[in-house]
Design a protein around this motif. Structure first.
Motif, PDB file in Angstrom:
ATOM      1  N   LEU A  91       0.269  -0.012  -5.114  1.00 45.11           N
ATOM      2  CA  LEU A  91       0.948  -1.470  -5.483  1.00 45.11           C
ATOM      3  C   LEU A  91       2.421  -1.512  -5.350  1.00 45.11           C
ATOM      4  O   LEU A  91       3.122  -0.749  -5.820  1.00 45.11           O
ATOM      5  N   SER A 113      -3.104  -4.094  -3.851  1.00 43.87           N
ATOM      6  CA  SER A 113      -2.764  -5.471  -4.285  1.00 43.87           C
ATOM      7  C   SER A 113      -4.057  -5.744  -5.341  1.00 43.87           C
ATOM      8  O   SER A 113      -4.902  -4.929  -5.366  1.00 43.87           O
ATOM      9  N   ASN A 149       3.276   3.822  -9.066  1.00 36.19           N
ATOM     10  CA  ASN A 149       3.060   3.050  -7.780  1.00 36.19           C
ATOM     11  C   ASN A 149       4.203   2.958  -7.112  1.00 36.19           C
ATOM     12  O   ASN A 149       5.110   3.913  -6.906  1.00 36.19           O
TER      13      ASN A 149
END
Length: 150
Positions: free
Chosen positions: A96, A76, A116
């Motif tokens: 992420l 995050s 990610n």
């Protein structure tokens, strides 16, 4: 076997992540010829390859313009959304899934979120300053959030 943890392992034998304590951040600043006792004066912070799971304790680093967080375990952007002067964020090779809150980084012009688990760029919708976005190697299913970034 010798007593105590070895190589940053916890008593359970699981590798422990590097914690972003204020003391650890000061040490990084000192090791990189930054301002260890005046965090607000640092404009660059190198925190790549540290095993960071959660971004924290950056409240005093309001002068940051570039932040390197590649190759960690970050899920995050929480913990850096107050960095109004941040221009470049390198957070590739993490975990992420979304970019919630990225629009609060109003000075951000360069964003590298390559490799990610991002599925949508909705968190970038309306971001007026981003001119360079690197996002290869993600699981993007929806690009509608980046349409207005031209």
């Amino acid at each position: 076997e010798r007593g105590g943890a070895r190589g940053g392992t916890a008593s359970s034998g699981v590798m422990s992540a590097w914690e972003m304590t204020k003391a650890a951040l000061r040490k990084v600043c000192k090791d990189n010829n930054g301002y260890a006792h005046a965090p607000e004066l640092n404009d660059v912070l190198h925190l790549h390859c540290k095993g960071i799971a959660e971004i924290e304790n950056l409240e005093d680093y309001v002068g940051l313009k570039a932040l390197y967080l590649e190759s960690n375990s970050i899920e995050s952007l929480r913990g850096l959304l107050h960095l109004a002067n941040l221009r470049s964020l390198y957070i590739a090779k993490n975990y992420l899934c979304a970019l919630h809150g990225a629009t609060s980084l109003t000075s951000l012009t360069t964003l590298d979120v390559s490799d990610n688990k991002i599925r949508s760029f909705e968190g970038l919708r309306g971001h007026a300053a981003i001119t360079t976005l690197s996002a290869s190697g993600n699981a993007v299913a929806d690009v509608s959030g980046i349409e207005p970034l031209d």
